[in-house]
Design an enzyme around this catalytic site. Structure first.
Site, mmCIF file in Angstrom:
data_model
loop_
_atom_site.group_PDB
_atom_site.id
_atom_site.type_symbol
_atom_site.label_atom_id
_atom_site.label_comp_id
_atom_site.label_asym_id
_atom_site.label_seq_id
_atom_site.Cartn_x
_atom_site.Cartn_y
_atom_site.Cartn_z
ATOM 1 N N CYS B 106 0.852 -1.197 0.000
ATOM 2 C CA CYS B 106 0.000 0.000 0.000
ATOM 3 C C CYS B 106 0.882 1.239 0.000
ATOM 4 C CB CYS B 106 -0.888 0.038 1.240
ATOM 5 S SG CYS B 106 -1.881 -1.412 1.488
ATOM 6 N N CYS B 206 -35.343 -2.324 10.689
ATOM 7 C CA CYS B 206 -34.300 -1.643 11.460
ATOM 8 C C CYS B 206 -34.932 -0.570 12.342
ATOM 9 C CB CYS B 206 -33.306 -0.956 10.529
ATOM 10 S SG CYS B 206 -32.653 -1.999 9.240
ATOM 11 N N HIS B 210 -34.178 0.834 16.197
ATOM 12 C CA HIS B 210 -33.207 1.928 16.226
ATOM 13 C C HIS B 210 -33.809 3.313 16.012
ATOM 14 C CE1 HIS B 210 -29.994 -0.906 16.740
ATOM 15 N NE2 HIS B 210 -30.408 -1.600 15.701
ATOM 16 N N CYS B 251 -27.613 -8.357 13.026
ATOM 17 C CA CYS B 251 -28.951 -7.824 13.306
ATOM 18 C C CYS B 251 -30.008 -8.645 12.585
ATOM 19 C CB CYS B 251 -29.047 -6.371 12.847
ATOM 20 S SG CYS B 251 -28.971 -5.184 14.191
#
Lengths: 106, 290
Positions: B106, B206, B210, B251
């Protein structure tokens, strides 16, 4: 070879008890594990640690194979005067890592 | 003793009862100090709260850091205590390591990793040549396959998360600002759709946790707004760095849905949408969560 991190105060009062935290990024291969073919993986650990302040030994420790990966080591000592804290870790293969921290007594 | 079918049913029944009691009992759990401020190493101020944009569904943007216990918060306040830095050191080694047929690392092209300052806060972004969203993972792998002639890394495996953590760290403290208009608008709409679509056996989106319930307890866990400003994040539960997509997968499994694949268009779109919900919060990577 491993990398070491040290957290030490930059300044201290004369005779003050300071806490030094150290952490080495190391695999600590115990020598007890076997690879996929059933062969022992050779031991490769950090086996010794020493710290000196102004040339005088503060602490030394012998590390054994049961110590975890990335060993964390903390110790305290009283700072007599301004000086360099030199810490050294020794690997099984003979290589060493060294870190120096200067502590200034105001 | 012979266990009869009745016994088993009774056992199941009593277990269910215990669960119900556990849910209905109000337990005092150690929750975060809501007034704490995040200052890293005593010098870098991180804004863990931000005013919500006019069109936001949230009243105020709050980083996940504020929802964690004092002990977990403290881990992130000092780089020595933050376990992520073990992985960042591994990332530094990988950054300098030559790999692939071109004999490059890199560092051969990018030199100092500090040149990536500001990248994390603007990702994901639309890539005009592929027509897809670029995330940090796709950028790293593009470099590896096209410029270095090396094998791509897996999305959420150790080498990739070590590298993305190192690169994200360079932007720490900068405000998140992802573009959602123009070419990215389609992906943004897809991400928004996914965010509000109920899926899985538990039939949840979601937003149910949340958006509607952040700040409430889900059993022993304190629900956050699901902000991703701290990713890649070190999680105490698995003691490693976690990518955004791995978290999305977790999740989705929790709500008994079939997760999308890491790196899929769906997760990239969702990453864009969720990141945009945090526009204005500081980048906290690498954060510590439970």
């Amino acid at each position: 070879m491993a990398k070491a991190r040290v957290k030490a105060p930059k300044t201290a009062a004369a005779g003050e008890l300071v806490t030094i935290k150290t952490l080495v990024n190391h695999k600590m291969e115990s020598g007890r594990r076997k690879d996929g073919d059933g062969n022992l993986i050779p031991r490769k650990i950090i086996n010794a640690f020493t710290a000196t302040f102004g040339g005088e030994e503060v602490i030394s420790a012998k590390f054994e194979p049961a110590i975890s990966t990335n060993p964390y080591f903390q110790f305290s000592f009283t700072v007599p005067a301004t000086g360099d804290l030199v810490m050294q870790w020794t690997d099984d293969d003979g290589s060493t890592v060294e870190q120096t921290k200067t502590i200034t007594v105001a | 003793m012979r266990i009869t079918r009745e016994d088993q049913i009774m056992k199941k029944f009593s277990r269910t009862l215990t669960c119900i009691f556990a849910l209905s009992t109000i337990v005092s759990v150690a929750i975060a100090d809501e007034d704490a401020e995040l200052v890293i190493n005593g010098e870098l101020d991180i804004s863990t709260k931000a005013a919500a944009p006019a069109d936001s569904a949230l009243d105020e943007l709050i980083s996940g850091w504020r929802f964690r216990t004092n002990e977990t918060q403290a881990l992130q306040m000092d780089d020595f205590d933050n376990p992520s830095f073990i992985f960042i050191e591994q990332g530094e080694d990988l950054y300098a390591k030559v790999d692939g047929s071109e004999g490059k690392s890199c560092a051969s092209c990018h030199e100092d990793v500090a040149s990536f300052k500001g990248l994390k806060s603007s990702l994901p972004r639309h890539n005009a040549s592929t027509g897809k969203l670029d995330t940090m993972e796709t950028l790293v792998n593009n470099c590896r396959t096209e410029r270095m002639g090396a094998e791509p890394w897996k999305w959420s495996k150790g080498k990739m998360t070590a590298m993305t953590s190192l690169i994200s760290l360079q932007s720490r403290g900068m405000a998140i600002n992802v573009k959602v208009d123009g070419d990215a608008a389609n992906a943004y709409e897809l991400g928004k759709d996914l965010y509000y679509t109920r899926v899985g056996q538990l039939d949840m989106s979601c937003a149910n946790c949340h958006e509607d319930n952040y700040g409430n307890m889900i059993r022993a866990d304190h629900l956050s707004q699901g902000q991703i400003n701290g990713f890649p994040t070190y999680r105490l539960k698995n003691a490693k760095m976690n990518s955004v997509h791995a978290r999305f997968k977790g999740c989705m499994k929790n709500i008994r849905a079939t997760p999308f694949k890491e790196g899929s268009d769906e997760f990239r779109a969702l990453e864009l949408y969720v990141a945009s919900r945090g526009n204005g919060l500081s980048v906290e990577s690498p954060s510590v969560r439970n």
